[in-house]
Structures are given as structure tokens and as C-alpha cells.
Design an enzyme around this catalytic site. Structure first.
Site, PDB file in Angstrom:
ATOM      1  N   ASP A 264     -10.956  -2.907  12.080  1.00  0.00           N
ATOM      2  CA  ASP A 264      -9.957  -3.826  11.531  1.00  0.00           C
ATOM      3  C   ASP A 264      -9.521  -4.849  12.570  1.00  0.00           C
ATOM      4  OD1 ASP A 264     -10.059  -2.669   9.065  1.00  0.00           O
ATOM      5  OD2 ASP A 264      -8.231  -1.498   9.278  1.00  0.00           O
TER       6      ASP A 264
ATOM      7  N   ASP B  68       0.818  -1.221   0.000  1.00  0.00           N
ATOM      8  CA  ASP B  68       0.000   0.000   0.000  1.00  0.00           C
ATOM      9  C   ASP B  68       0.845   1.261   0.000  1.00  0.00           C
ATOM     10  OD1 ASP B  68      -2.154  -1.684   0.043  1.00  0.00           O
ATOM     11  OD2 ASP B  68      -3.179  -0.676   1.689  1.00  0.00           O
TER      12      ASP B  68
ATOM     13  N   ASN C 298      -4.771  -2.204  -4.302  1.00  0.00           N
ATOM     14  CA  ASN C 298      -5.998  -2.347  -3.509  1.00  0.00           C
ATOM     15  C   ASN C 298      -5.911  -1.470  -2.275  1.00  0.00           C
ATOM     16  OD1 ASN C 298      -8.535  -3.298  -2.877  1.00  0.00           O
ATOM     17  ND2 ASN C 298      -7.831  -5.235  -2.019  1.00  0.00           N
TER      18      ASN C 298
ATOM     19  N   LYS D  99       0.578  -6.397   2.055  1.00  0.00           N
ATOM     20  CA  LYS D  99      -0.175  -5.137   2.036  1.00  0.00           C
ATOM     21  C   LYS D  99       0.175  -4.266   3.233  1.00  0.00           C
ATOM     22  CE  LYS D  99      -4.954  -3.423   1.797  1.00  0.00           C
ATOM     23  NZ  LYS D  99      -4.806  -2.583   0.589  1.00  0.00           N
TER      24      LYS D  99
ATOM     25  N   HIS E 246      -5.079  -9.261   3.549  1.00  0.00           N
ATOM     26  CA  HIS E 246      -3.990  -9.449   4.502  1.00  0.00           C
ATOM     27  C   HIS E 246      -4.475  -9.785   5.899  1.00  0.00           C
ATOM     28  CE1 HIS E 246      -4.324  -4.978   5.789  1.00  0.00           C
ATOM     29  NE2 HIS E 246      -5.302  -5.226   4.927  1.00  0.00           N
ATOM     30  N   ARG E 247      -5.565  -9.160   6.336  1.00  0.00           N
ATOM     31  CA  ARG E 247      -6.007  -9.358   7.722  1.00  0.00           C
ATOM     32  C   ARG E 247      -6.616 -10.748   7.929  1.00  0.00           C
ATOM     33  NH1 ARG E 247      -4.178  -5.274   9.976  1.00  0.00           N
ATOM     34  NH2 ARG E 247      -4.328  -3.168   9.117  1.00  0.00           N
TER      35      ARG E 247
ATOM     36  N   GLU F  57     -11.140  -4.847   1.851  1.00  0.00           N
ATOM     37  CA  GLU F  57     -10.418  -5.569   0.805  1.00  0.00           C
ATOM     38  C   GLU F  57     -11.239  -6.705   0.204  1.00  0.00           C
ATOM     39  OE1 GLU F  57      -7.185  -3.439   3.016  1.00  0.00           O
ATOM     40  OE2 GLU F  57      -9.195  -4.186   3.396  1.00  0.00           O
TER      41      GLU F  57
END
Length: 674
Positions: free
Chosen positions: A330, A52, A97, A437, A402-403, A358
Site C-alpha cells: 500500500d 471501512d 468496498n 475510507k 483513497h490511496r 480498490e
């Protein structure tokens, strides 16, 4: 960073140690853009180095900002800004993204194109083209900004260009707050460029979600000279005469969202000692630091200070909670995985924003949690999770998010639960590279502080006679799985090389054994370091190979090197090649492969290697030498060359290296539980 198609995590049983977080994504991309809008130069320290931030840096360079590395031990950059004046009037920007790049740059470039003239195309990956931006566009168009959709209405890609009329900012600018806080952040960062003659007012319609992220934006704007006046969370006023001023230098906090994985790790698995997280603490400006309170509510023992957090397990199993997660959207994903370790039903509400991240995170989390055996109820803005009665091995689809990859790594600790009776199931993370990311080294960092018995760490052994291709195959298999590599041939060659450099005779078994016991050797794919120096080329020398054969025949040397070779068994797994890996060193390996090929085939391979190295070789001589070496290896008293009784025999006489690797991987996959 793992670039493999998947990463298998064996059952993990403990955690303790210290980690340092990468810089916050939310802060990093905001600071980069603000620095790009200033006059002068801003030095940014502890910047996140991720996908990012790289797309934001690339965009700033394209727009005319000078970007250079900042001095210091940490990762940082120096940005020479534009002073609010366009240097480039036409550009196409690819933003991956990264919502923290797409939304603010849309607002900034739409305003600048209207004020100064220009045309900018903004695009991203396919998922970015599915993330809504219509509310931001609807807020900008009444100002006179010309914004065209290049694909589906309401979504990127976009074209921003000179408007037909001057910018109109006399009336309050309205933007919805109940879809994404990034729309308001984008306006707050862009509108100071237009607030020279009169104040600019932004009115938020609907309830503003993710308020802590707006608080980050306001505090960073203040650092860059913009004092926004706030009336509750519904009206924001940018004063007349606002102008961006560089703070000179700025330090980026560690990422509080990323801290959540290690806070959860401590709550689940830190019994022998705490998990210490450095880079973010109780005084963080990031809202996700509120995850600390949620972890405490579930049973974690948490202490925090200036720039650090320490976590231990307290309540076990964890306690279920009912929590409004609007302030920690998040980090709340991590709570959903912690719920797998809790007694009762955990309800997470206020998470409607998950659907426009995402991926559709509510749907994705529900699907993947159920794979593990959890009971899940999903709604428009909530998720309810009840732990599995019996866990199931699962292959977790990450949706390029990613999370999801990071929080589901915690599921590998399932063997700690009473109902698992310490058996545990493995967890596969698909496309682990997506963590780039925000946290490229996440899995390496995780493995550095977790523990599990060596017997739980998978091992593949690949044995065979000289020139059977075992080293090349093993290296490729290790690369495909993200496993560590043990090249036993390199170990013996390194011992011989070290002996030569130290003046130890090859018949001095005691001296060689002492040398081998203290050998400082680090092996990885394409690299062998001896005493800190790269020796790969030196090990290929034919003379070193001849010495290694003599060294390897000495029982005391082989015994001395046993501990070193066993130490290569590290998470997430090991591929070991040699002549006795499956029979002696790792006799309980999960998969044993024994490569076979005719002496003639192996001679042709060896000849090709020598010719490539510029050495002429006779095929008949090579064949005879290999046959003699086979006989010697099979009849030696210590660890003779033979296939383990449970080894899979793979004749690769007529297989390419690629086909041999594919065959090994196919056999391995058939033995996995997914």
C-alpha cells in the site's frame, strides 16, 4: 471532510509541523471482528473512524453484537462479543468496498453457518463485486461450507448457508497466497472457531505476498488468546482447544500506510523544520513502517522512536530507487509519486496485488502519472517511473481509491523542482471524499502543515449592492469548491454586535477600531462564531444591520478589519463577498464577480426574506430604501460601491440562486488549467 466533486491544489512550497494519524485500518477491522467473536466486552481505543470500519461495525450490530461508545478523549467503542455463537441466523450485510470486512466475514460466517445453521448474504459496491474472492471460496468449500455466487463466478456478492454435511477439518486446508494475503488472514481468523477438538492446518500454495499483513493478523490473534504455529510462510497450525479470549482493552496504532504520505511530504518539502508524525513509530507491528527505509533510500532524513517519526528533506532532488515492494504494497504507491521528484528511473516491483485492490492500481497509477508528464512503464507486477521534463497541470481521476487521492496530493509540490523555476502547476483531485475510507480528514490535516505564499492561494470575490444575493451565491460557490468563505457583511455586523455588547458608542471611531483589531471571529458556511459563541441569528437582526452600516463607514474601522479579512485567505482557496472585496481587500483576486440586479428585483427578494422571518414589509418602501442605500454606498468616501475594472458583471435579475451559482462556477472553470 471534502464532499466536493473535485479539490484543486495550488502549487505548494513547504511543510513543517506535527500531525496525528488516524488508527490503522488493517488493525481496526481485525480487532473489531475479533472482539465480536469473543465472550465478554472489549474496549477498543484510537479506533479508525472511516467508511471501512463503519461497515464492519454495522455488520457486527446486525449479527447481534452490542456496540457502544468507549469512554475517553479518543474515538473508541466497546464491543460485547458473541462468544462464537450466532445470535442472528439470517442477515444481509452490505460491506462497501472494505476487503478487510468482506474476506474475513465470508470465512467466519461460512464456518458458523455450517456449524450452527444460518443464511447470510454479503454484498458491496460495484468495485467490491469486481475484486476476486474465488480462492477463499475454493478453500472453504472442501470443508463442507456452502457458498453460492449471486453474480459473477469468483466474485461477490455471496450467499453463505447451512451445508449439506458436517464441517470437515481433518486434512490441511489449502489456500493460494499469491493473489491477496487477505484470504489467509480470513482463514486464520475464522478457523479457531472450529479448532476445539483437533488442530487445524492451513497450507499456503504459491508465494505468500504481503507477508507483513499476515504478521499483523498473527500478533492480534495472540492478543485474543490464539497462538498460531508457523512453519515459514507456507504452513500455519491452529492448536486444538483454541478459544477467543478478550484482552479487556486494546489500543489501535496509527495507520502506517497513511504515515507514508507525511514521510514523503517531509522528504519533499520539510526544509525550515521537520514534519513530525505521531501515532506510529519504529516498533510498529505494521509492515508499512518499512516505508521509512525506502524514504531514506530516496534521500529523506528520518528519525523514529516510540510512537513518532520525524522527517526532513536531505537529498534534493530525490534519488531514484529499484525496490521490491512486496512487504509494503500500500505504501509503495507513495513511492511512485515520490519518483516524480527523483533524478533517474524508479522501479517498483513485487506489486502484483495492486491489481486486485480498490481499483487496478498499476493501471490507474500509470495513467495518472502520465497526465503529469511522467514517463511510465507498467507490467504485471512492476511500475517504472521517470520524472517529467516539464510538468503539466492535471486532473487526477481517483477511481474511488483513497490511496490514489492521498498520494497524488503530493504532486502539488512540483514548484520546488529546479526545472519548474518556482512557477509550478496546479493539481486537481477528483472525488476527494474517497479518502473517507481510511483518513476522512486527510486534506484538512495536510493543509494544517503545508505552506505556500498567499498570492498562490486562489481567491474569488463576489461583490454587489445590497440584496443582490452575493452572500448566498458566495456561500454556495465556496461549498461547491471546498473553499473558505469570507462574508464581509458578517464581519461588520459582528463588529457592531461586539460594540453594542461592550458599550462602545457608534461614533467612537478610535474605540471601534481598537475593538475591530482584536475581534475573535470565525466564519464558515452557515456559521459565525464571535468570541467562541455562535452569533449567526443575532447578526440577522435588523438593528444590528443598521449599526453595521454606520460602523462600515468609518475609515479607521475598515483599516483595522483589513488584516482580519486577509487572514481568511487559506488553503485550498477563498470566496469573499461584500462591496469592496474585488476593489480593495483582494484587488488581485483570481476572479472578480460583480452581481447586478434592479432595485425592484432586489426589493422582492428582501421582502421574501422578511416575510419568511415573520416580518411584514411594503415592496415600494423596500425599493425606495434600497435605491437610497445604493446611492449612499456609491458616493461614500471610503471604499465606495463599484465594480472592479476587471470584474465580470453578472446581472442576475432573472436568475435563480442556483443559476447564479452555476454561472459563477462556469466562469471559474473556464479559467482553470485542467
Amino acid at each position: 471532510m471534502f464532499n466536493t466533486p473535485f479539490l484543486d491544489l495550488p502549487p505548494l512550497l513547504g511543510a513543517a509541523g506535527s500531525v496525528r494519524l488516524p488508527g490503522s485500518k488493517s488493525i481496526s477491522n481485525r480487532v473489531l471482528l475479533l472482539a465480536g467473536l469473543c465472550e465478554g466486552t472489549t474496549a477498543i481505543h484510537q479506533l479508525l473512524d472511516s467508511d471501512d470500519t463503519q461497515v464492519m461495525l454495522a455488520a457486527l450490530r446486525t449479527l447481534g453484537c452490542k456496540v457502544e461508545a468507549a469512554s475517553g478523549d479518543d474515538y473508541g467503542v466497546r464491543i460485547s462479543g458473541l462468544g462464537g455463537r450466532l445470535q442472528v441466523r439470517e442477515a444481509a450485510l452490505f460491506l462497501g468496498n472494505a476487503g478487510t470486512a468482506m474476506r474475513p466475514l465470508t470465512a467466519v460466517l461460512a464456518l458458523l453457518a455450517t456449524l450452527q445453521g444460518g443464511r447470510f448474504d454479503l454484498s458491496g459496491v460495484q468495485r467490491m463485486h469486481e475484486r476476486p474472492i474465488g480462492d477463499l471460496v475454493d478453500a472453504l468449500r472442501p470443508l463442507g461450507c456452502r457458498i453460492d455466487y449471486l453474480g459473477q463466478e469468483g466474485y461477490p456478492p455471496l450467499r453463505l448457508q447451512t451445508g449439506a454435511a458436517p464441517l470437515q477439518i481433518n486434512a490441511p486446508i489449502c489456500v493460494r497466497g499469491d493473489v491477496s494475503s487477505q484470504f489467509l488472514t480470513a482463514l486464520l481468523m475464522a478457523l479457531p472457531l472450529a479448532a476445539q477438538a483437533s488442530p487445524v492446518v492451513i497450507d499456503v500454495t504459491g508465494e505468500l505476498i504481503s507477508r507483513p499483513y499476515i504478521d499483523i493478523t498473527l500478533k492480534l490473534l495472540q492478543r485474543f488468546g490464539i497462538e498460531v504455529m508457523r512453519e515459514g510462510w507456507s504452513r500455519f497450525t491452529i492448536p486444538a482447544g483454541s478459544r477467543y479470549r478478550s484482552p479487556g482493552e486494546i489500543h489501535v496504532e496509527g495507520d502506517a500506510s497513511s504515515a507514508s504520505y507525511f514521510i514523503a511530504l517531509g522528504a519533499i518539502a520539510a526544509t525550515a523544520g521537520p514534519v513530525r508524525i505521531e501515532g506510529v513509530g519504529a516498533a510498529s507491528i505494521q509492515g508499512d513502517v518499512g516505508f521509512i527505509d525506502a524514504a531514506r533510500a530516496m534521500g529523506a532524513h528520518v528519525e523514529a522512536g516510540a510512537g513518532w517519526i520525524e522527517v526532513r528533506r536531505a537529498q534534493w532532488p530525490l534519488r531514484a530507487i529499484d525496490l521490491d515492494c512486496n512487504a509494503i504494497p500500500d505504501a509503495a504507491m507513495t513511492l511512485a509519486v515520490m519518483a516524480l521528484f527523483a533524478t533517474g528511473r524508479t522501479r517498483l516491483s513485487g506489486i502484483a496485488s495492486w491489481r486486485v485492490k480498490e481499483t487496478d492500481r498499476i493501471a490507474a497509477m500509470a495513467i495518472e502519472l502520465r497526465k503529469l508528464g511522467a514517463t511510465v512503464v507498467a507490467g504485471d507486477d512492476f511500475l517504472e517511473v521517470t520524472a517529467p521534463a516539464a510538468w503539466q497541470a492535471a486532473s487526477i481521476h481517483t477511481y474511488d481509491d483513497h490511496r490514489i487521492a492521498m498520494c497524488f496530493s503530493l504532486a502539488a509540490f512540483n514548484a520546488l523542482l529546479p526545472q519548474q523555476a518556482a512557477a509550478g502547476v496546479a493539481v486537481r483531485i477528483l472525488e476527494p471524499r474517497c479518502v473517507a475510507k481510511t483518513f476522512p480528514d486527510y486534506f484538512e490535516t495536510l493543509f494544517s502543515i503545508v505552506q505556500t505564499p498567499a498570492a498562490r492561494i486562489p481567491v474569488i470575490t463576489i461583490d454587489g449592492p445590497s440584496a443582490s444575493g452575493k452572500g448566498t451565491v458566495a456561500s454556495a460557490v465556496a461549498g461547491a469548491l471546498g473553499y473558505h468563505l469570507l462574508d464581509s457583511g458578517a464581519v461588520y455586523r459582528a463588529t457592531a454586535l461586539a460594540a453594542s455588547r461592550s458599550g462602545i458608542a457608534l461614533d467612537d471611531e478610535t474605540g471601534l477600531a481598537g475593538l475591530a483589531a482584536s475581534l475573535d471571529l470565525v466564519c464558515s458556511a452557515g456559521s459565525v462564531r464571535l468570541d467562541g459563541f455562535e452569533v449567526m441569528d443575532a447578526l440577522r437582526d435588523e438593528a444590528v444591520g443598521a449599526m453595521a452600516s454606520k460602523v462600515a463607514a468609518l475609515p479607521a474601522v475598515r483599516t483595522a478589519l483589513l488584516r482580519l479579512q486577509l487572514s481568511f485567505r487559506q488553503l485550498p482557496g477563498l470566496v469573499a463577498d461584500g462591496r469592496d472585496m474585488g476593489t480593495v481587500i483582494f484587488d488581485k483576486a483570481d476572479l472578480k464577480i460583480f452581481l447586478t440586479a434592479s432595485a425592484a428585483t432586489r426589493a422582492r427578494r428582501r421582502q421574501a426574506q422578511l416575510i419568511e422571518a415573520g416580518i411584514s414589509a411594503n415592496i415600494d418602501t423596500l425599493c425606495a430604501e434600497l435605491e437610497m442605500r445604493d446611492a449612499r454606498d456609491k458616493t461614500r468616501l471610503v471604499a465606495p460601491l463599484k465594480a472592479a475594472e476587471d470584474a465580470v458583471l453578472l446581472d442576475n435579475s432573472f436568475l435563480s440562486i442556483e443559476q447564479s451559482v452555476a454561472a459563477v462556477l462556469d466562469i471559474w472553470e473556464q479559467r482553470r488549467p485542467f
